[in-house]
Design an enzyme around this catalytic site. Structure first.
Site, mmCIF file in Angstrom:
data_model
loop_
_atom_site.group_PDB
_atom_site.id
_atom_site.type_symbol
_atom_site.label_atom_id
_atom_site.label_comp_id
_atom_site.label_asym_id
_atom_site.label_seq_id
_atom_site.Cartn_x
_atom_site.Cartn_y
_atom_site.Cartn_z
ATOM 1 N N ILE A 129 83.864 22.003 50.262
ATOM 2 C CA ILE A 129 82.918 21.698 51.496
ATOM 3 C C ILE A 129 83.934 22.271 52.680
ATOM 4 O O ILE A 129 84.959 21.798 53.001
ATOM 5 C CB ILE A 129 82.472 20.261 51.475
ATOM 6 C CG1 ILE A 129 82.029 19.944 50.420
ATOM 7 C CG2 ILE A 129 81.375 20.328 52.584
ATOM 8 C CD1 ILE A 129 80.616 20.753 49.681
ATOM 9 N N TYR A 186 95.762 12.680 45.670
ATOM 10 C CA TYR A 186 94.199 12.740 45.869
ATOM 11 C C TYR A 186 93.345 12.613 44.618
ATOM 12 O O TYR A 186 92.177 12.049 44.821
ATOM 13 C CB TYR A 186 94.116 14.085 46.583
ATOM 14 C CG TYR A 186 92.577 14.535 46.872
ATOM 15 C CD1 TYR A 186 92.203 13.913 48.231
ATOM 16 C CD2 TYR A 186 91.749 15.399 46.261
ATOM 17 C CE1 TYR A 186 90.898 14.166 48.715
ATOM 18 C CE2 TYR A 186 90.601 15.548 46.885
ATOM 19 C CZ TYR A 186 90.033 14.940 47.927
ATOM 20 O OH TYR A 186 88.971 15.198 48.240
ATOM 21 N N GLY A 198 83.564 16.672 60.211
ATOM 22 C CA GLY A 198 83.224 16.996 58.883
ATOM 23 C C GLY A 198 82.063 16.341 58.201
ATOM 24 O O GLY A 198 80.881 16.341 58.546
ATOM 25 N N ILE A 199 82.256 15.812 56.878
ATOM 26 C CA ILE A 199 81.135 15.373 55.927
ATOM 27 C C ILE A 199 80.603 13.976 56.598
ATOM 28 O O ILE A 199 79.529 13.880 56.702
ATOM 29 C CB ILE A 199 81.587 15.084 54.659
ATOM 30 C CG1 ILE A 199 81.862 16.493 53.853
ATOM 31 C CG2 ILE A 199 80.546 14.499 53.921
ATOM 32 C CD1 ILE A 199 82.286 16.248 52.471
ATOM 33 N N PRO A 234 87.145 20.390 58.231
ATOM 34 C CA PRO A 234 88.384 20.538 58.808
ATOM 35 C C PRO A 234 89.694 20.170 58.102
ATOM 36 O O PRO A 234 90.702 20.512 57.893
ATOM 37 C CB PRO A 234 88.431 19.586 60.200
ATOM 38 C CG PRO A 234 87.090 19.563 60.523
ATOM 39 C CD PRO A 234 86.132 19.650 59.207
ATOM 40 N N ASP A 276 90.257 1.644 61.193
ATOM 41 C CA ASP A 276 91.394 2.098 60.411
ATOM 42 C C ASP A 276 90.842 1.291 59.162
ATOM 43 O O ASP A 276 91.335 0.179 58.697
ATOM 44 C CB ASP A 276 92.657 1.480 60.940
ATOM 45 C CG ASP A 276 93.779 2.267 59.824
ATOM 46 O OD1 ASP A 276 93.598 2.516 58.955
ATOM 47 O OD2 ASP A 276 95.101 2.320 60.357
#
Length: 259
Positions: free
Chosen positions: A187, A152, A17-18, A190, A58
Site C-alpha cells: 500500500i 516484521y 498513511g493507512i 510513507p 505511544d
C-alpha cells in the site's frame, strides 16, 4: 444514512498513511474519531485537517493506554494500526541470521505489544455495552515468510493469531465484541519511502516491488480504509475472528508467489 453515526472510534498511528485514511473515512461516515499517534505535531495537524480530536499515544507504553482509557472510557470501534517495519531509519539487517535482538524487540514492541495493549484497552472500553469492533492491521507479510524482514513478518503473524484469540475470548464472555484483522500488501504510504528513495530510479523501484502482484500496482490507503469501514459498521455484526487480505491478488496462486 452514514454508516458510523453515533459511534466513537479510536485509530492508532493515524497521523499518516493507512491510519489517516481510516480516520478520515470514519469521520466522513459520521463517527466521532479520536486520532492517536506518537508524532504529536503531525497527528494534531491530521486531526485538525479531518475535523476530529487528537490524543498523543505511544502504543508501546501501558501508562499511555491507561491515560487514554481515562480520557476515552467508552469506544465502539478501535483500530490498532500503529506499526513499524524496522527500516524507518535506514536499511539494517532484519534477516534471521543477522538481525540484532534489539532491532527484533523494537519491531515487536510497537507492532505486537502495541496491538495487545490496544485490544486490552478496547475490551475494557466496549464490555460495558457488550458490543464493538476491534480491527487489527496485520499484513500480507503475516501470512508468508519474508526473509529480509523477519521481525516484521513475525509480528504481523502474531497479530493475526491474537486477533482470533481476542474474537474467541469475547464471544466466550457472551459479548458481541468482534475482532478481525486486515492484511494489506504493498500500500503506497510513507512507510515505503526508505525503500523507494527519491532518485531517478524511484519509478523502477516501484514497478519492481509490485512486479509479482497480478494487478501490477500499489494499493491505496483509501482502499484499506474501505475494508475497515465495513468491519466497523453494523453491516458486519456476524464477522469475527476472520482476516481480510487486500493484496491485488498476490496470494491468489503460485503464478503470483511473493518474491
Amino acid at each position: 444514512m452514514q454508516r458510523l453515526t453515533d459511534k466513537t472510534c479510536v485509530v492508532t498511528g493515524a497521523a499518516r498513511g493507512i491510519g489517516r485514511a481510516i480516520a478520515a473515512c470514519f469521520h466522513a461516515e459520521g463517527a466521532t474519531v479520536i486520532v492517536t499517534d506518537l508524532d504529536e505535531t503531525t497527528g494534531a495537524a491530521t486531526a485538525a485537517a479531518i475535523g476530529c480530536r487528537f490524543e498523543k499515544l505511544d502504543v508501546r507504553e501501558e501508562r499511555d493506554w491507561r491515560r487514554l482509557a481515562d480520557i476515552v472510557p467508552v469506544a465502539d470501534v478501535v483500530v490498532n494500526n500503529a506499526g513499524v517495519t524496522g527500516f524507518e531509519h535506514g536499511m539494517v539487517p532484519h534477516d534471521p541470521e543477522h538481525a540484532s535482538l534489539a532491532d527484533w524487540r523494537a519491531v515487536h514492541r510497537v507492532n505486537l505489544d502495541g496491538t495487545f495493549l490496544g485490544c486490552r484497552y478496547a475490551i475494557g472500553a466496549m464490555k460495558r455495552r457488550g458490543t464493538g469492533s476491534i480491527i487489527n492491521l496485520s499484513s500480507r507479510s503475516g501470512l508468508v515468510g519474508i526473509p529480509l524482514a523477519a521481525a516484521y513478518a513475525s509480528s504481523k503473524a502474531a497479530i493475526r493469531n491474537h486477533s482470533k484469540t481476542v474474537a474467541l475470548y469475547c464471544a466466550q464472555q457472551g459479548w458481541q465484541i468482534r475482532c478481525n484483522s486486515i492484511h494489506p500488501a504493498a500500500i503506497l504510504t510513507p512507510i515505503w519511502e526508505p525503500m523507494l528513495g527519491t532518485g531517478p530510479d524511484r519509478d523502477a523501484r516501484m514497478q519492481a516491488l509490485v512486479a509479482d502482484t497480478p494487478l501490477r500496482r500499489f494499493g491505496m490507503p483509501e482502499e484499506v480504509a474501505a475494508i475497515a469501514l465495513t468491519l466497523a459498521s453494523d453491516e458486519a455484526t456476524y464477522v469475527t475472528g476472520t482476516e481480510i487480505t487486500i493484496d491485488g491478488g498476490l496470494l491468489a496462486g503460485s503464478a503470483a508467489s511473493p518474491g
